[in-house]
Design a protein around this motif. Structure first.
Motif, PDB file in Angstrom:
ATOM      1  N   ILE A   1       8.474   2.080  -5.518  1.00  0.00           N
ATOM      2  CA  ILE A   1       8.941   2.928  -4.721  1.00  0.00           C
ATOM      3  C   ILE A   1       8.446   4.323  -5.918  1.00  0.00           C
ATOM      4  N   GLU A   2       8.309   5.853  -5.359  1.00  0.00           N
ATOM      5  CA  GLU A   2       8.687   6.662  -6.417  1.00  0.00           C
ATOM      6  C   GLU A   2       9.259   7.161  -5.876  1.00  0.00           C
ATOM      7  N   PHE A   3      10.944   7.310  -6.365  1.00  0.00           N
ATOM      8  CA  PHE A   3      12.119   8.129  -5.710  1.00  0.00           C
ATOM      9  C   PHE A   3      11.424   9.547  -5.554  1.00  0.00           C
ATOM     10  N   THR A   4      11.797  10.523  -4.150  1.00  0.00           N
ATOM     11  CA  THR A   4      11.529  12.008  -3.701  1.00  0.00           C
ATOM     12  C   THR A   4      11.738  12.740  -5.487  1.00  0.00           C
ATOM     13  N   ARG A   5      13.327  12.501  -5.705  1.00  0.00           N
ATOM     14  CA  ARG A   5      13.880  12.978  -7.398  1.00  0.00           C
ATOM     15  C   ARG A   5      14.695  12.304  -8.304  1.00  0.00           C
ATOM     16  N   LEU A   6      14.303  12.751  -9.242  1.00  0.00           N
ATOM     17  CA  LEU A   6      15.059  12.587 -10.675  1.00  0.00           C
ATOM     18  C   LEU A   6      16.306  11.952 -10.182  1.00  0.00           C
ATOM     19  N   GLN A   7      16.820  10.773 -10.487  1.00  0.00           N
ATOM     20  CA  GLN A   7      17.633  10.020 -10.680  1.00  0.00           C
ATOM     21  C   GLN A   7      18.840  10.329 -11.812  1.00  0.00           C
TER      22      GLN A   7
ATOM     23  N   ALA B   1      11.179  -6.166  -4.184  1.00  0.00           N
ATOM     24  CA  ALA B   1      10.479  -8.114  -3.536  1.00  0.00           C
ATOM     25  C   ALA B   1      10.914  -7.780  -1.949  1.00  0.00           C
ATOM     26  N   THR B   2      10.119  -8.164  -1.454  1.00  0.00           N
ATOM     27  CA  THR B   2       9.918  -7.593   0.667  1.00  0.00           C
ATOM     28  C   THR B   2       9.072  -8.854   1.115  1.00  0.00           C
ATOM     29  N   GLU B   3       8.771  -8.666   1.992  1.00  0.00           N
ATOM     30  CA  GLU B   3       7.831  -9.430   2.788  1.00  0.00           C
ATOM     31  C   GLU B   3       6.811  -7.898   3.231  1.00  0.00           C
ATOM     32  N   PHE B   4       7.768  -6.915   3.757  1.00  0.00           N
ATOM     33  CA  PHE B   4       7.697  -5.301   4.421  1.00  0.00           C
ATOM     34  C   PHE B   4       6.377  -5.024   3.685  1.00  0.00           C
ATOM     35  N   ARG B   5       5.506  -4.494   3.856  1.00  0.00           N
ATOM     36  CA  ARG B   5       4.508  -3.992   3.591  1.00  0.00           C
ATOM     37  C   ARG B   5       3.789  -2.282   3.746  1.00  0.00           C
ATOM     38  N   PRO B   6       5.207  -1.639   3.850  1.00  0.00           N
ATOM     39  CA  PRO B   6       4.633  -0.108   4.265  1.00  0.00           C
ATOM     40  C   PRO B   6       3.933   0.384   3.905  1.00  0.00           C
ATOM     41  N   GLU B   7       2.862   1.848   4.770  1.00  0.00           N
ATOM     42  CA  GLU B   7       1.315   1.952   3.509  1.00  0.00           C
ATOM     43  C   GLU B   7       1.831   2.658   2.687  1.00  0.00           C
ATOM     44  N   ILE B   8       1.198   2.975   1.560  1.00  0.00           N
ATOM     45  CA  ILE B   8       0.920   3.351   0.632  1.00  0.00           C
ATOM     46  C   ILE B   8       0.984   4.847   1.260  1.00  0.00           C
ATOM     47  N   GLY B   9       2.001   5.723   1.101  1.00  0.00           N
ATOM     48  CA  GLY B   9       2.599   7.130   0.776  1.00  0.00           C
ATOM     49  C   GLY B   9       4.049   7.292   1.943  1.00  0.00           C
TER      50      GLY B   9
ATOM     51  N   LEU C   1       4.536  13.698 -22.119  1.00  0.00           N
ATOM     52  CA  LEU C   1       3.896  14.762 -21.309  1.00  0.00           C
ATOM     53  C   LEU C   1       2.933  13.613 -20.315  1.00  0.00           C
ATOM     54  N   ASN C   2       1.878  13.201 -21.065  1.00  0.00           N
ATOM     55  CA  ASN C   2       0.549  13.048 -20.544  1.00  0.00           C
ATOM     56  C   ASN C   2       1.325  11.684 -20.230  1.00  0.00           C
ATOM     57  N   LEU C   3       1.986  11.092 -19.650  1.00  0.00           N
ATOM     58  CA  LEU C   3       2.279   9.533 -19.216  1.00  0.00           C
ATOM     59  C   LEU C   3       2.490   9.551 -17.422  1.00  0.00           C
ATOM     60  N   PRO C   4       1.930   8.759 -16.743  1.00  0.00           N
ATOM     61  CA  PRO C   4       2.244   8.545 -15.250  1.00  0.00           C
ATOM     62  C   PRO C   4       3.171   8.252 -15.500  1.00  0.00           C
ATOM     63  N   GLU C   5       3.832   8.981 -14.283  1.00  0.00           N
ATOM     64  CA  GLU C   5       5.195   9.148 -14.067  1.00  0.00           C
ATOM     65  C   GLU C   5       5.857   7.846 -14.063  1.00  0.00           C
ATOM     66  N   ASP C   6       5.477   6.993 -13.686  1.00  0.00           N
ATOM     67  CA  ASP C   6       6.660   5.188 -13.838  1.00  0.00           C
ATOM     68  C   ASP C   6       6.679   4.865 -14.701  1.00  0.00           C
ATOM     69  N   ARG C   7       5.749   5.490 -15.989  1.00  0.00           N
ATOM     70  CA  ARG C   7       5.618   5.091 -17.686  1.00  0.00           C
ATOM     71  C   ARG C   7       6.371   6.118 -18.631  1.00  0.00           C
TER      72      ARG C   7
ATOM     73  N   ARG D   1       8.542   7.018  -1.380  1.00  0.00           N
ATOM     74  CA  ARG D   1       7.863   7.076  -0.462  1.00  0.00           C
ATOM     75  C   ARG D   1       7.195   6.033  -1.639  1.00  0.00           C
ATOM     76  N   VAL D   2       6.429   5.163  -1.191  1.00  0.00           N
ATOM     77  CA  VAL D   2       5.841   4.136  -0.951  1.00  0.00           C
ATOM     78  C   VAL D   2       4.496   4.467  -2.372  1.00  0.00           C
ATOM     79  N   VAL D   3       4.055   3.980  -3.232  1.00  0.00           N
ATOM     80  CA  VAL D   3       3.423   3.973  -3.928  1.00  0.00           C
ATOM     81  C   VAL D   3       2.500   2.955  -4.546  1.00  0.00           C
ATOM     82  N   ARG D   4       2.135   2.226  -4.576  1.00  0.00           N
ATOM     83  CA  ARG D   4       1.408   1.130  -4.884  1.00  0.00           C
ATOM     84  C   ARG D   4       2.449   0.069  -4.105  1.00  0.00           C
ATOM     85  N   HIS D   5       1.155  -1.055  -3.815  1.00  0.00           N
ATOM     86  CA  HIS D   5       1.381  -2.378  -3.067  1.00  0.00           C
ATOM     87  C   HIS D   5       1.781  -3.546  -4.658  1.00  0.00           C
ATOM     88  N   LEU D   6       2.672  -4.232  -4.479  1.00  0.00           N
ATOM     89  CA  LEU D   6       2.514  -5.397  -5.178  1.00  0.00           C
ATOM     90  C   LEU D   6       2.146  -7.363  -4.756  1.00  0.00           C
TER      91      LEU D   6
END
Length: 205
Positions: free
Chosen positions: A187-193, A157-165, A114-120, A176-181
């Motif tokens: 992407i972090e989904f708006t709601r859990l799938q 994976a894409t050449e496009f880099r939208p701003e974070i957020g 429960l203390n781990l970041p969302e993507d983990r 929403r975009v949460v970080r660049h790779l």
């Protein structure tokens, strides 16, 4: 989704309180009230017999609720009381189901998940179909490759880099975009799938 009409097997409230200690949690999910509309939610504490949710729409006392909760799956019950920003609900379950929930809650607490970041919190995997369409913030639809995906987000994976957020849509899933790779962005989904549909929704053209 049909609401089950079977009579719930519930322990009396006082007995449930003695038998099951509530655990403070932070689990995302979604729920459906009697009108069959779905809403996002966050479970803040629970026991095998009940849970408290932060929720945007509060139903009536006694109203049937079906919830899908991260790590725990489908749970059913009724609204027991209203909270300042949500509600508390009972969990209708057999003794076997309650024992399973108790074990799952213990596992979550022991793993400190429960203390781990969302993507983990959610295991990532490579989907069977990696090609997808992505709608950028300006409304442009582009082809991308899904690096990996989970119930809460994806690597693209894409050449496009939208701003974070920035808000984007992967297939039918908004996020929403949460970080660049190195080769794209995350992407972090708006709601859990839901695990049964996340791949299909992400790859939808």
């Amino acid at each position: 989704m049909a609401l089950l009409q079977t009579k719930p097997l519930m322990l009396p409230h006082a007995q449930e309180r003695r038998r099951h200690q509530r655990v403070r949690v932070n689990l995302l999910g979604r729920y459906m009230l009697a009108d069959r509309r779905e809403y996002p939610c966050q479970v803040i504490n629970m026991s095998p017999g009940g849970m408290a949710l932060i929720a945007p729409v509060i139903g009536n006392i006694g109203e049937r609720v079906i919830a899908y909760v991260d790590h725990l799956g489908r749970l059913e019950g009724t609204i027991a009381r209203h909270l300042e920003n949500g509600f508390a609900m009972t969990i209708s379950a057999t003794a076997r189901k309650r024992d399973k929930l108790a074990a799952q809650l213990t596992w979550l607490a022991n793993r400190s998940i429960l203390n781990l970041p969302e993507d983990r919190r959610h295991g990532r995997f490579v989907p069977k179909i990696v090609g997808a369409r992505l709608v950028l913030p300006n409304g442009t639809s582009v082809g991308v490759r899904i690096i990996d995906i989970s119930l809460s987000g994806a690597g693209i994976a894409t050449e496009f880099r939208p701003e974070i957020g920035s808000h984007v849509t992967l297939g039918r899933i908004p996020g929403r975009v949460v970080r660049h790779l190195d080769e794209g962005f995350a992407i972090e989904f708006t709601r859990l799938q839901h695990p049964d549909s996340v791949e299909e929704n992400a790859a939808a053209q």
